[in-house]
Write an enzyme that holds these catalytic residues in place. Structure first.
Site, PDB file in Angstrom:
ATOM      1  NE  ARG A 229      36.816  42.697  51.278  1.00  0.00           N
ATOM      2  CZ  ARG A 229      37.078  43.778  50.529  1.00  0.00           C
ATOM      3  NH1 ARG A 229      38.257  43.932  49.964  1.00  0.00           N
ATOM      4  NH2 ARG A 229      36.175  44.734  50.369  1.00  0.00           N
ATOM      5  CD  GLU A 259      43.726  44.033  53.709  1.00  0.00           C
ATOM      6  OE1 GLU A 259      42.848  44.895  53.941  1.00  0.00           O
ATOM      7  OE2 GLU A 259      43.480  42.838  53.592  1.00  0.00           O
ATOM      8  CG  HIS A 278      42.588  46.630  50.650  1.00  0.00           C
ATOM      9  ND1 HIS A 278      41.783  45.701  51.224  1.00  0.00           N
ATOM     10  CD2 HIS A 278      41.867  47.113  49.618  1.00  0.00           C
ATOM     11  CE1 HIS A 278      40.635  45.630  50.596  1.00  0.00           C
ATOM     12  NE2 HIS A 278      40.660  46.489  49.599  1.00  0.00           N
TER      13      HIS A 278
HETATM   14  P1  NAD Z   1      32.085  40.938  41.534  1.00  0.00           P
HETATM   15  O1  NAD Z   1      30.906  40.772  42.401  1.00  0.00           O
HETATM   16  O2  NAD Z   1      31.938  41.694  40.258  1.00  0.00           O
HETATM   17  O3  NAD Z   1      32.730  39.526  41.188  1.00  0.00           O
HETATM   18  C1  NAD Z   1      32.856  38.487  42.126  1.00  0.00           C
HETATM   19  C2  NAD Z   1      32.678  37.199  41.384  1.00  0.00           C
HETATM   20  O4  NAD Z   1      32.949  36.124  42.261  1.00  0.00           O
HETATM   21  C3  NAD Z   1      31.238  36.985  40.847  1.00  0.00           C
HETATM   22  O5  NAD Z   1      31.272  36.745  39.447  1.00  0.00           O
HETATM   23  C4  NAD Z   1      30.742  35.779  41.625  1.00  0.00           C
HETATM   24  O6  NAD Z   1      29.883  34.950  40.851  1.00  0.00           O
HETATM   25  C5  NAD Z   1      32.056  35.073  41.944  1.00  0.00           C
HETATM   26  N1  NAD Z   1      31.966  34.153  43.064  1.00  0.00           N
HETATM   27  C6  NAD Z   1      31.311  34.294  44.223  1.00  0.00           C
HETATM   28  N2  NAD Z   1      31.498  33.215  45.002  1.00  0.00           N
HETATM   29  C7  NAD Z   1      32.307  32.372  44.300  1.00  0.00           C
HETATM   30  C8  NAD Z   1      32.863  31.094  44.573  1.00  0.00           C
HETATM   31  N3  NAD Z   1      32.606  30.443  45.707  1.00  0.00           N
HETATM   32  N4  NAD Z   1      33.667  30.554  43.640  1.00  0.00           N
HETATM   33  C9  NAD Z   1      33.924  31.187  42.465  1.00  0.00           C
HETATM   34  N5  NAD Z   1      33.403  32.382  42.155  1.00  0.00           N
HETATM   35  C10 NAD Z   1      32.608  32.967  43.064  1.00  0.00           C
HETATM   36  O7  NAD Z   1      33.196  41.619  42.472  1.00  0.00           O
HETATM   37  P2  NAD Z   1      34.490  42.408  42.001  1.00  0.00           P
HETATM   38  O8  NAD Z   1      34.200  43.862  41.964  1.00  0.00           O
HETATM   39  O9  NAD Z   1      35.075  41.739  40.809  1.00  0.00           O
HETATM   40  O10 NAD Z   1      35.434  42.176  43.294  1.00  0.00           O
HETATM   41  C11 NAD Z   1      36.095  40.942  43.476  1.00  0.00           C
HETATM   42  C12 NAD Z   1      36.879  40.989  44.798  1.00  0.00           C
HETATM   43  O11 NAD Z   1      37.818  42.070  44.778  1.00  0.00           O
HETATM   44  C13 NAD Z   1      36.016  41.217  46.038  1.00  0.00           C
HETATM   45  O12 NAD Z   1      36.516  40.405  47.079  1.00  0.00           O
HETATM   46  C14 NAD Z   1      36.281  42.638  46.407  1.00  0.00           C
HETATM   47  O13 NAD Z   1      36.109  42.847  47.781  1.00  0.00           O
HETATM   48  C15 NAD Z   1      37.753  42.750  46.004  1.00  0.00           C
HETATM   49  N6  NAD Z   1      38.227  44.131  45.824  1.00  0.00           N
HETATM   50  C16 NAD Z   1      39.491  44.424  46.203  1.00  0.00           C
HETATM   51  C17 NAD Z   1      39.988  45.713  46.033  1.00  0.00           C
HETATM   52  C18 NAD Z   1      41.395  46.062  46.434  1.00  0.00           C
HETATM   53  O14 NAD Z   1      41.697  47.225  46.629  1.00  0.00           O
HETATM   54  N7  NAD Z   1      42.285  45.100  46.509  1.00  0.00           N
HETATM   55  C19 NAD Z   1      39.179  46.709  45.478  1.00  0.00           C
HETATM   56  C20 NAD Z   1      37.900  46.355  45.071  1.00  0.00           C
HETATM   57  C21 NAD Z   1      37.417  45.062  45.243  1.00  0.00           C
END
Ligand code: NAD
Length: 312
Positions: A229, A259, A278
């Site tokens: 993000r 994005e 994105h």
């Molecule tokens: P998820 O919920 O499976 O994993 C997120 C992890 O972050 C969790 O394990 C949580 O414990 C950890 N976390 C939360 N706060 C934290 C902190 N302060 N410090 C360290 N760790 C922390 O989510 P995900 O599906 O793995 O997605 C991760 C990111 O990817 C999200 O921001 C999501 O929006 C983004 N995303 C991007 C795209 C893209 O197209 N680029 C697509 C999907 C998801």
């Protein structure tokens, strides 16, 4: 039973729901503008459903949303009106983790930069274009959820990287099958990583998690990857460090301004920045899997079952 598809879905999910339900009003049909009148269920992606929508849609029982983001849905209103809302987390993890990996290689081996130079007919002076290998490098993974833990596996398996995992919310025995070192203090992580990849949601605690102080602690040869993000990185500090050679490069799929970033975003003027709009989930496979899961989950709930991933 009437089901409305309010966004443009990859056809696999549409075909699935059409095979189960006779009255499916597809995206693009003018009747979708009147969906409130008789929809019992809707499939959506980015369409906004407000409190007003939930109040008007008296027959609505289920909203099946492709993806994980729910900022386009008034969940409180859904709960008030007894509407089940479900999402499709985890489906895009491979695709997003792959993009992190791809950006890392593009930055470390200067793939985009060299491509631009060749196209522009620029003189190639090889010693000025040396990159870094990823082999056996130290990779810091911030956020080890669905995507982060996959990215960690890719870096470990492909390049025998040492993984430093930072995720204070994960169980102590998480990722037992993945060689890694668990970090509890980011201040100890920044100075030792060759590459850091961000996989956390944007929250008050993760806002500018890569800030001026963090960058100051990093090696000048280090690289930063963000496929999560915008807002996780202080972009002013990143720009200064990248343009002054205090960081080697960055691969960015997310930007503070959203994005795609505007063409005059200062980061885009830097050759050591590889930018994507994105596009993490932008694979054929992910679109098929997400579309199908959205439809399958909708059907599952309509059959009287608990959703696989309920958010309201
Ligand atoms: P998820 O919920 O499976 O994993 C997120 C992890 O972050 C969790 O394990 C949580 O414990 C950890 N976390 C939360 N706060 C934290 C902190 N302060 N410090 C360290 N760790 C922390 O989510 P995900 O599906 O793995 O997605 C991760 C990111 O990817 C999200 O921001 C999501 O929006 C983004 N995303 C991007 C795209 C893209 O197209 N680029 C697509 C999907 C998801």
């Amino acid at each position: 039973m009437k089901i409305y598809i309010l966004d443009d879905f990859e056809p696999t999910g549409v075909q699935f729901i059409q095979s189960k339900v006779q009255q499916v009003i597809p995206f693009g049909d003018p009747a979708t503008s009147q969906w409130h009148e008789d929809a019992e269920a809707v499939m959506i992606r980015g369409s906004r459903l407000t409190a007003d929508d939930f109040a008007k849609a008296k027959k609505l029982k289920v909203v099946s949303k492709q993806g994980v983001g729910v900022d386009n849905l008034d969940l409180e209103a859904a709960r008030r009106h007894g509407v089940v809302v479900c999402t499709t987390p985890g489906v895009n993890s491979d695709a997003v983790a792959e993009l992190a990996f791809g950006l890392a290689l593009s930055v470390s081996r200067r793939i985009q930069e060299m491509g631009q130079m060749i196209r522009a007919g620029e003189k190639i002076v090889r010693p000025q274009l040396l990159g870094y290998e990823l082999h056996q490098k130290t990779v810091g993974v911030i956020g080890m959820g669905n995507i982060g833990s996959r990215a960690a596996r890719y870096f470990h398996k492909a390049f025998d990287c040492q993984i430093l995992a930072y995720d204070p919310y994960a169980k102590p025995d998480a990722w037992a099958d993945l060689p890694h070192e668990r970090m509890s203090d980011l201040k100890q992580l920044w100075p030792v990583v060759d590459l850091v990849t961000l996989h956390v949601p944007l929250t008050e605690t993760t806002y500018h998690i890569v800030n001026r102080e963090a960058i100051a602690l990093m090696k000048p040869s280090a690289m930063v990857i963000n496929v999560s993000r915008g807002g996780l990185i202080d972009e002013v500090a990143l720009f200064e460090a990248l343009s002054q050679g205090r960081l080697f490069g960055a691969g960015l799929d997310a930007f503070e301004e959203g994005e795609p970033p505007s063409a005059n975003n200062p980061l885009l003027s830097l050759r050591n920045v590889v930018a994507t709009p994105h596009a993490g989930a932008g694979t054929v496979e992910t679109q098929i899997k997400s579309s199908l899961l959205t439809a399958q989950q909708l059907w599952h709930v309509l059959q009287g079952n608990e959703p696989f991933h309920r958010v309201a």
